[in-house]
Design a protein around this motif. Sequence first.
Motif, mmCIF file in Angstrom:
data_model
loop_
_atom_site.group_PDB
_atom_site.id
_atom_site.type_symbol
_atom_site.label_atom_id
_atom_site.label_comp_id
_atom_site.label_asym_id
_atom_site.label_seq_id
_atom_site.Cartn_x
_atom_site.Cartn_y
_atom_site.Cartn_z
ATOM 1 N N GLU A 66 0.826 -1.203 0.000
ATOM 2 C CA GLU A 66 0.000 0.000 0.000
ATOM 3 C C GLU A 66 0.865 1.260 0.000
ATOM 4 O O GLU A 66 0.526 2.267 -0.637
ATOM 5 N N GLN A 70 0.793 4.026 -2.956
ATOM 6 C CA GLN A 70 0.533 5.426 -2.648
ATOM 7 C C GLN A 70 1.636 6.332 -3.203
ATOM 8 O O GLN A 70 1.363 7.388 -3.787
ATOM 9 N N SER A 203 -5.815 -1.724 -6.530
ATOM 10 C CA SER A 203 -6.701 -0.692 -7.059
ATOM 11 C C SER A 203 -6.021 0.673 -7.033
ATOM 12 O O SER A 203 -5.419 1.060 -6.029
ATOM 13 N N SER A 205 -7.651 3.415 -7.090
ATOM 14 C CA SER A 205 -8.508 4.332 -6.345
ATOM 15 C C SER A 205 -8.441 4.091 -4.843
ATOM 16 O O SER A 205 -8.311 5.029 -4.057
ATOM 17 N N THR A 206 -8.495 2.829 -4.423
ATOM 18 C CA THR A 206 -8.475 2.519 -2.985
ATOM 19 C C THR A 206 -7.084 2.193 -2.467
ATOM 20 O O THR A 206 -6.851 2.202 -1.257
ATOM 21 N N GLN A 208 -5.818 -0.638 -2.321
ATOM 22 C CA GLN A 208 -5.921 -1.917 -1.631
ATOM 23 C C GLN A 208 -5.646 -3.065 -2.602
ATOM 24 O O GLN A 208 -5.943 -2.975 -3.802
ATOM 25 N N ASN A 239 -10.942 -6.809 -0.350
ATOM 26 C CA ASN A 239 -11.600 -6.404 0.896
ATOM 27 C C ASN A 239 -10.760 -6.714 2.135
ATOM 28 O O ASN A 239 -11.273 -7.109 3.184
#
Length: 257
Positions: A66, A70, A203, A205-206, A208, A239
């Motif tokens: 992550e 980012q 993703s 967008s997320t 994740q 998720n």
Amino acid sequence: MKRTSNPLLRSKTALYFLCVAAGISVFAPACKKDDKESSAPAVSQAEVAAAVNTAVTNGGVVAQTEQAAQTASMYIATRKAAKVTTDDCGYSDNGEIKFATEPNTVPYLSINYTYDFQLKCDANKNFQAFHFDFGGKTVYTDKKMSVADTSTANFDITGLSDDSKPWVFNQTFKNRAGLVSKDASTQSFYSVIDYTAADVTVSKSTLQIVSGTAKLKISGTNAAGKSFSYEGQIVYKGNKKAVFTVTGGSSFDLTWN
């Protein structure tokens, strides 16, 4: 090429990582190991799963993934917003990431990582991949155990073009850990984990993990000096969930916040 640095990118990335790292997952081994049984393995599958869970979720592979996603996202966005037209091929940067929960809290997590990344291009100077190197250590303590580890990781991120929906990660991760038991549900042991993943999707967008599979090997010794070795795989379900399956053995759910 002269190395450049982007203070805004670095500070926002570090801030994001603190938010990610604050979500601590706790894994409860599914069964107890009976040391009195001579046929019992040196370290059980459930105990191995606890070590894998700690290495993957608590400041490990997931948090590093992550963090890298980012950093890549912010770099691309910053470049576009500034309407940069210069050649960024070979651009590199580095940073140090530190985080710790309040002392004496349970669970407790401390992270100290350094990372480097470089932007790679193809022969036509089109963005091709971000390459990341991570190295550092973590300490994790809960009511059942205390784990101190060191790890190194290499990530290549592709899918940089606008028409690519997810980031795509190819990863290697090596973790060395000492687990000290605090109750009878698990025992103390030392482990080495070698983790390799191909085409893990994240993703844009997320940020994740959406899907992907990783193979791993874990070996080591228990407190009595008896050795153990297992192989298995992790399947990411999205998720913030994954399943770790021991080859020829049991499966264990992995979750994180």
